[in-house]
Design a protein around this motif. Structure first.
Motif, PDB file in Angstrom:
ATOM      1  N   GLU A   1      11.115  60.221  20.642  1.00  0.00           N
ATOM      2  CA  GLU A   1      11.163  61.398  21.161  1.00  0.00           C
ATOM      3  C   GLU A   1      10.199  61.197  22.499  1.00  0.00           C
ATOM      4  OE1 GLU A   1      10.052  64.634  18.688  1.00  0.00           O
ATOM      5  OE2 GLU A   1      11.527  63.857  17.426  1.00  0.00           O
ATOM      6  N   ARG A   2       9.075  60.548  22.582  1.00  0.00           N
ATOM      7  CA  ARG A   2       8.089  60.504  23.534  1.00  0.00           C
ATOM      8  C   ARG A   2       8.744  59.716  24.548  1.00  0.00           C
ATOM      9  NH1 ARG A   2       3.299  62.462  22.987  1.00  0.00           N
ATOM     10  NH2 ARG A   2       2.248  63.044  20.774  1.00  0.00           N
ATOM     11  N   TYR A   3       9.263  58.545  24.401  1.00  0.00           N
ATOM     12  CA  TYR A   3       9.863  57.802  25.174  1.00  0.00           C
ATOM     13  C   TYR A   3      11.178  58.458  26.114  1.00  0.00           C
ATOM     14  CZ  TYR A   3      13.014  54.072  27.057  1.00  0.00           C
ATOM     15  OH  TYR A   3      13.576  53.043  27.926  1.00  0.00           O
ATOM     16  N   LEU A   4      11.917  58.984  25.370  1.00  0.00           N
ATOM     17  CA  LEU A   4      13.012  59.927  26.100  1.00  0.00           C
ATOM     18  C   LEU A   4      12.428  60.920  26.998  1.00  0.00           C
ATOM     19  CD1 LEU A   4      15.801  60.076  23.356  1.00  0.00           C
ATOM     20  CD2 LEU A   4      15.568  58.557  25.146  1.00  0.00           C
ATOM     21  N   GLN A   5      11.388  61.602  26.572  1.00  0.00           N
ATOM     22  CA  GLN A   5      10.705  62.598  27.406  1.00  0.00           C
ATOM     23  C   GLN A   5      10.069  61.955  28.729  1.00  0.00           C
ATOM     24  OE1 GLN A   5       8.005  64.621  24.910  1.00  0.00           O
ATOM     25  NE2 GLN A   5       9.205  65.401  23.579  1.00  0.00           N
ATOM     26  N   GLY A   6       9.638  60.968  28.495  1.00  0.00           N
ATOM     27  CA  GLY A   6       9.062  59.976  29.671  1.00  0.00           C
ATOM     28  C   GLY A   6      10.057  59.764  30.630  1.00  0.00           C
ATOM     29  N   VAL A   7      10.972  59.069  30.127  1.00  0.00           N
ATOM     30  CA  VAL A   7      12.039  58.802  30.855  1.00  0.00           C
ATOM     31  C   VAL A   7      12.836  59.665  31.582  1.00  0.00           C
ATOM     32  CG1 VAL A   7      14.405  57.606  30.844  1.00  0.00           C
ATOM     33  CG2 VAL A   7      12.630  56.525  29.499  1.00  0.00           C
TER      34      VAL A   7
ATOM     35  N   SER B   1       6.017  42.707  27.363  1.00  0.00           N
ATOM     36  CA  SER B   1       7.275  43.586  27.358  1.00  0.00           C
ATOM     37  C   SER B   1       7.455  44.076  28.608  1.00  0.00           C
ATOM     38  CB  SER B   1       6.779  44.855  26.451  1.00  0.00           C
ATOM     39  OG  SER B   1       7.810  45.665  26.607  1.00  0.00           O
ATOM     40  N   THR B   2       8.918  44.191  28.858  1.00  0.00           N
ATOM     41  CA  THR B   2       9.431  44.658  30.255  1.00  0.00           C
ATOM     42  C   THR B   2       9.509  46.256  30.056  1.00  0.00           C
ATOM     43  OG1 THR B   2      11.589  44.189  29.484  1.00  0.00           O
ATOM     44  CG2 THR B   2      10.587  42.417  30.922  1.00  0.00           C
ATOM     45  N   ASN B   3       9.524  46.541  29.079  1.00  0.00           N
ATOM     46  CA  ASN B   3       9.658  48.062  28.902  1.00  0.00           C
ATOM     47  C   ASN B   3       8.218  48.853  28.595  1.00  0.00           C
ATOM     48  OD1 ASN B   3      10.547  50.630  28.176  1.00  0.00           O
ATOM     49  ND2 ASN B   3      12.266  50.164  27.240  1.00  0.00           N
ATOM     50  N   TYR B   4       7.655  48.801  29.681  1.00  0.00           N
ATOM     51  CA  TYR B   4       6.177  49.451  29.586  1.00  0.00           C
ATOM     52  C   TYR B   4       6.424  50.928  29.142  1.00  0.00           C
ATOM     53  CZ  TYR B   4       1.878  51.171  31.008  1.00  0.00           C
ATOM     54  OH  TYR B   4       0.137  51.599  30.806  1.00  0.00           O
ATOM     55  N   GLU B   5       7.427  51.656  29.591  1.00  0.00           N
ATOM     56  CA  GLU B   5       7.532  52.944  29.163  1.00  0.00           C
ATOM     57  C   GLU B   5       7.664  53.318  27.858  1.00  0.00           C
ATOM     58  OE1 GLU B   5       9.290  51.865  31.516  1.00  0.00           O
ATOM     59  OE2 GLU B   5       8.393  53.038  33.499  1.00  0.00           O
ATOM     60  N   LEU B   6       8.336  52.436  27.091  1.00  0.00           N
ATOM     61  CA  LEU B   6       8.451  52.284  25.457  1.00  0.00           C
ATOM     62  C   LEU B   6       7.028  52.035  24.807  1.00  0.00           C
ATOM     63  CD1 LEU B   6      10.090  52.679  23.016  1.00  0.00           C
ATOM     64  CD2 LEU B   6      10.897  50.266  23.449  1.00  0.00           C
ATOM     65  N   MET B   7       6.430  51.080  25.468  1.00  0.00           N
ATOM     66  CA  MET B   7       5.112  50.678  24.902  1.00  0.00           C
ATOM     67  C   MET B   7       4.182  51.860  24.994  1.00  0.00           C
ATOM     68  SD  MET B   7       5.559  47.781  23.558  1.00  0.00           S
ATOM     69  CE  MET B   7       3.838  47.567  22.921  1.00  0.00           C
ATOM     70  N   THR B   8       4.285  52.447  26.247  1.00  0.00           N
ATOM     71  CA  THR B   8       3.283  53.542  26.363  1.00  0.00           C
ATOM     72  C   THR B   8       3.636  54.704  25.280  1.00  0.00           C
ATOM     73  OG1 THR B   8       3.115  53.114  28.575  1.00  0.00           O
ATOM     74  CG2 THR B   8       2.599  55.213  27.988  1.00  0.00           C
ATOM     75  N   ALA B   9       4.860  55.158  25.035  1.00  0.00           N
ATOM     76  CA  ALA B   9       5.267  56.262  24.034  1.00  0.00           C
ATOM     77  C   ALA B   9       4.826  55.477  22.554  1.00  0.00           C
ATOM     78  CB  ALA B   9       6.673  56.270  23.914  1.00  0.00           C
ATOM     79  N   LEU B  10       4.810  54.270  22.184  1.00  0.00           N
ATOM     80  CA  LEU B  10       4.408  53.984  21.072  1.00  0.00           C
ATOM     81  C   LEU B  10       2.851  53.982  21.096  1.00  0.00           C
ATOM     82  CD1 LEU B  10       4.614  52.243  18.385  1.00  0.00           C
ATOM     83  CD2 LEU B  10       4.404  50.266  19.635  1.00  0.00           C
TER      84      LEU B  10
END
Length: 87
Positions: A77-83, A4-13
C-alpha cells in the motif's frame, strides 16, 4: 550483495517497518532482540540501505506481530501510494 534497483519499494518497506515498530512502542534494540538480529542491521533496513532476505522478513513480521502477508500488504500500500505520487 547488489543494491536494490527499486528504491521506492525499499523505502516503503523501511517506512512501514518503522511505523509498525513505533505503534508497538519498540526501540530498534527491542525489535532486534525479538528477531535475533543486530540493532545496526535494523537501522540500515529502516533507512532503506539494506534489503532483507525472505527469512529475515519473516522474522521481522513475527517480531512486529503481523503475519508476513499482512505486513507485505501494508508495504505494498505504501509503495503504490508513493509510485502514484511520482506519476
Amino acid at each position: 550483495m547488489r543494491q536494490s534497483t527499486n528504491y521506492e519499494l525499499m523505502t516503503a518497506l523501511a517506512l512501514e517497518m518503522k511505523v509498525r515498530r513505533k505503534e508497538l512502542g519498540l526501540s530498534q534494540e527491542d525489535l532486534a532482540g525479538r528477531c535475533d538480529l543486530d540493532r545496526p542491521y535494523i537501522s540500515l533496513i529502516e533507512v532503506a540501505r539494506k534489503q532483507p532476505t525472505l527469512s529475515v522478513l519473516y522474522r521481522l513480521s513475527e517480531a512486529l506481530e503481523l503475519p508476513l502477508g499482512s505486513f507485505m500488504e501494508r508495504v505494498q500500500e505504501r509503495y503504490l501510494q508513493g509510485v502514484a505520487r511520482n506519476f
